[in-house]
Design a protein around this motif. Structure first.
Motif, short mmCIF file in Angstrom:
data_model
loop_
_atom_site.label_atom_id
_atom_site.label_comp_id
_atom_site.label_asym_id
_atom_site.label_seq_id
_atom_site.Cartn_x
_atom_site.Cartn_y
_atom_site.Cartn_z
N GLY A 1 0.80 -1.22 0.00
CA GLY A 1 0.00 0.00 0.00
C GLY A 1 0.83 1.27 0.00
N GLY A 2 2.15 1.13 -0.08
CA GLY A 2 3.04 2.30 -0.12
C GLY A 2 3.14 3.03 1.20
N ARG A 3 2.87 2.33 2.33
CA ARG A 3 2.87 3.00 3.63
C ARG A 3 3.90 2.45 4.60
N ARG A 4 4.68 1.44 4.21
CA ARG A 4 5.65 0.92 5.16
C ARG A 4 6.73 1.98 5.43
N GLY A 5 7.02 2.17 6.73
CA GLY A 5 7.92 3.24 7.11
C GLY A 5 7.23 4.56 7.34
N ARG A 6 5.93 4.61 7.01
CA ARG A 6 5.15 5.84 7.21
C ARG A 6 4.06 5.64 8.25
N ILE A 7 3.67 4.39 8.49
CA ILE A 7 2.64 4.06 9.49
C ILE A 7 3.23 3.03 10.44
N GLY A 8 3.00 3.22 11.74
CA GLY A 8 3.37 2.23 12.74
C GLY A 8 2.14 1.49 13.23
N LEU A 9 2.32 0.24 13.64
CA LEU A 9 1.20 -0.56 14.11
C LEU A 9 1.57 -1.31 15.39
N ALA A 10 0.62 -1.38 16.30
CA ALA A 10 0.73 -2.26 17.48
C ALA A 10 -0.31 -3.35 17.33
N LEU A 11 0.13 -4.61 17.44
CA LEU A 11 -0.73 -5.75 17.17
C LEU A 11 -0.88 -6.63 18.40
N SER A 12 -2.11 -7.00 18.71
CA SER A 12 -2.40 -7.94 19.79
C SER A 12 -3.29 -9.03 19.23
N LEU A 13 -2.81 -10.27 19.30
CA LEU A 13 -3.53 -11.39 18.71
C LEU A 13 -4.20 -12.24 19.78
N THR A 14 -5.46 -12.57 19.55
CA THR A 14 -6.16 -13.57 20.36
C THR A 14 -6.23 -14.84 19.54
N LYS A 15 -5.54 -15.85 20.00
CA LYS A 15 -5.38 -17.08 19.22
C LYS A 15 -6.50 -18.06 19.56
N GLY A 16 -7.44 -18.21 18.64
CA GLY A 16 -8.54 -19.14 18.87
C GLY A 16 -8.33 -20.49 18.23
N LEU A 17 -7.29 -20.60 17.38
CA LEU A 17 -7.00 -21.84 16.67
C LEU A 17 -5.77 -22.52 17.27
#
Length: 308
Positions: A73-89
């Motif tokens: 999407g041309g946004r790497r290095g321009r947007i930061g993300l915090a990810l939290s995963l709930t693992k149901g599998l």
């Protein structure tokens, strides 16, 4: 949009003879990611979803897919993300767990960018992550993203075909109390095949597609006749052969190993038969010395979705 929650269902890879080219999304258990935009231009894994999963974003399927989506999407290095995963599998369970985590990361990143990516690009982002952690195949990724039964016509370029699902289909998933890694399951596959085996396998995949398109569950079920992966993998999950025989005696129209295993899947025509199959499979695994996690469910026709 500053935050988003994405749910992704699990799936059955291969669906019998469709090695790496057929997948079926399954209703119920799935992976859910909560993604938040950061001022810092990096990806953080705040909760990996399981103690055995890494927090390193270069090794976690959700973060790898999110990073690939940002790049596309041309946004790497321009947007930061915090990810939290709930693992149901389950981990190493043959229910498309790594694929669901990857799809969740790609869909979440795309949403936080304003959805510039189309389906093929989201698939490509999730595939990049899956290739790192489990192998380069779309048979779990595609149904988890778009729902239902999916045929993978091509990886290069990506070309998938959504198929109708036979009406009334019920799915029994039985995971015995042990794990089997995708790597181990893939290592067991044969390096070459007799021509007759290859032709038989192609005929079964075609018959499954015909059964799906004609709403013929009996044809769909009897075409679940895998002579490539199942014979190679059947000795690896203890008790599988006996459990499969029990499922078929109890009325399942088809039965095989889900993905690389160890989960067994069986197809039934109605709830009562599915419950009977589940009991028979559970007894067979118990005789082999294993407890079983059992689900009786149906196809998930929606695939990945944003939770409001």
């Amino acid at each position: 949009m500053a935050t988003v929650r994405v749910y992704v269902p699990g799936s059955i890879g291969n669906v019998g003879p469709g090695l790496d080219i057929l997948g079926l999304a399954v209703r119920g258990a799935g992976d859910t990611v909560h993604a938040e935009r950061l001022a810092a231009r990096r990806i953080e894994v705040r909760n990996p979803g399981h103690p055995d999963l890494p927090t390193d974003p270069e090794r976690h399927a959700t973060a790898l897919a999110a990073s690939a989506a940002l790049r596309l999407g041309g946004r790497r290095g321009r947007i930061g993300l915090a990810l939290s995963l709930t693992k149901g599998l389950p981990l190493s369970g043959g229910q498309g767990g790594s694929a669901a985590s990857a799809v969740a990361g790609a869909v979440a990143a795309n949403a936080l960018m304003g959805n510039p990516l189309g389906t093929e690009e989201v698939l490509a982002a999730a595939l990049e992550a899956e290739a790192t952690v489990a192998g380069r195949h779309l048979d779990n990724i595609a149904p988890s993203l778009v729902g239902g039964l999916v045929l993978i016509r091509s990886l290069d370029p990506i070309d998938i075909c959504q198929l109708p699902v036979p009406a009334g289909i019920r799915i029994v998933l039985a995971k015995p109390s042990y794990e089997m890694s995708t790597k181990r399951g893939r290592t067991a596959l044969p390096k070459s095949l007799p021509r007759a085996t290859a032709m038989h396998q192609a005929a079964q995949v075609a018959a499954m597609v015909a059964g799906a398109c004609r709403n013929d569950l009996a044809l769909f079920g009897r075409a679940i006749d895998d002579r490539i992966a199942e014979p190679a993998r059947a000795p690896l999950p203890p008790g599988f052969s006996e459990a499969k025989a029990a499922a078929l005696r109890a009325g399942a129209v088809g039965c095989s190993i889900s993905g690389s295993g160890p989960t067994l899947f069986a197809i039934a025509a109605d709830d009562a038969t599915a419950e009977r199959v589940g009991r028979a499979v559970t007894r067979a695994y118990r005789r082999a010395g294993f407890d079983t996690s059992l689900r009786v469910t149906a196809p998930d026709r929606r695939g990945a979705r944003i939770l409001r």
